[in-house]
Design a protein around this motif. Structure first.
Motif: not given
Length: 309
Positions: A293, A193, A295-297
């Protein structure tokens, strides 16, 4: 009237008498706690409600310590009666709360998750007592009350002597804190992440500051000093700060903030050191990629006026 009705009426009466209250779920390390405090403090100032903290997470998990009590913050630990009043008919975070959210429409105004209150960087208004659950890592929230936070996020007690000596060294000339985060970031799920800042990032950040700040000394703060020495060049203008291992992370954070400039890791710990830095001419360097990651903003975390490399 039945006994049950009398008891229910009495408990409802007690709930009505409590002053409107915001209860903030506090969890994670000190950087997360400070983002949570900023959100709660901002809403308390806007609504006039009293602010309370649910710190029960730290009764169950021992890899993090509750740190807000080391600062001159505004707010107290929530009592059991305050928790039960705001979370009623649930008593605490858990399965009963999930059932309440599922079956009682009103409960989404009583227990509010981050994705429900903070959408596209904008906070929705809170008009009644509520339990707030989230991490709230949005730079605009603390910046909106920055003077208030900097006045409150002062240590209640002086630092230990070793840190005060280092403070004198930091103040003796142009200085920059440089944060190298490993620790729990080295664990496999966190690596996926967050990832780790590369040696290239730190070299670029040091070059950036050396071009703009003559004779700057870099003070390297790290939870893994041995690995930090492998990442950061061991040269004349670099001072490695060996952690005291006394559990006083709040003192290390404040010490970092006393440097003239700062190079952050992808970590809320050094984010807050940069925020609390009072040097109006400071340079703050932050990683271009905060999360590994995709997908993490990270679009709301880093202020636009910090330099990203």
């Amino acid at each position: 009237m039945s006994v049950a009705s009398q008891v229910h009426g009495h408990s409802a009466s007690r709930r009505r008498k409590l002053k409107p209250t915001l209860i903030l779920r506090v969890r994670g390390g000190i950087g997360n706690q400070l983002f949570q405090y900023a959100l709660g403090r901002k809403l308390a100032l806007e609504t006039g409600m009293k602010l309370r903290f649910d710190r029960s997470e730290y009764d169950r998990y021992f890899d993090r310590n509750y740190c807000l009590n080391h600062f001159k913050i505004d707010g107290l630990t929530a009592t059991l009666s305050e928790l039960s009043s705001v979370l009623w008919p649930a008593q605490a975070v858990g399965n009963t709360l999930k059932l309440c959210r599922k079956f009682y429409p009103f409960y989404q105004r009583r227990y509010i998750r981050e994705d429900e209150l903070l959408r596209d960087g904008v906070l929705s208004p809170v008009k009644q007592s509520a339990y707030l659950d989230g991490y709230w890592q949005n730079w605009e929230i603390p910046w909106a009350i920055q003077d208030q936070l900097r006045a409150e996020l002062l240590l209640k007690k002086p630092m230990v002597l070793d840190r005060l000596k280092l403070m004198q060294q930091i103040k003796s000339g142009p200085s920059a804190a440089l944060h190298v985060r490993y620790g729990d970031y080295s664990q496999s799920h966190n690596l996926q992440n967050f990832g780790l800042c590369s040696p290239g990032y730190y070299k670029g950040a040091m070059d950036f500051l050396c071009e703009r700040v003559p004779d700057v000394t870099f003070f390297v703060f790290s939870d893994s000093p041995e690995r930090a020495r492998e990442v950061i060049p061991q040269q004349e203008n670099v001072c490695f700060v060996d952690p005291l291992q006394d559990g006083k992370d709040h003192e290390d954070l404040v010490l970092m903030s006393e440097c003239d400039h700062i190079v952050t890791a992808n970590s809320t710990f050094s984010w807050w050191a940069a925020f609390l830095n009072r040097n109006e001419a400071k340079h703050v360097v932050a990683p271009l990629k905060w999360f590994k990651n995709p997908n993490l903003d990270d679009s709301q975390i880093v202020p636009p006026h910090w330099q990203r490399l």
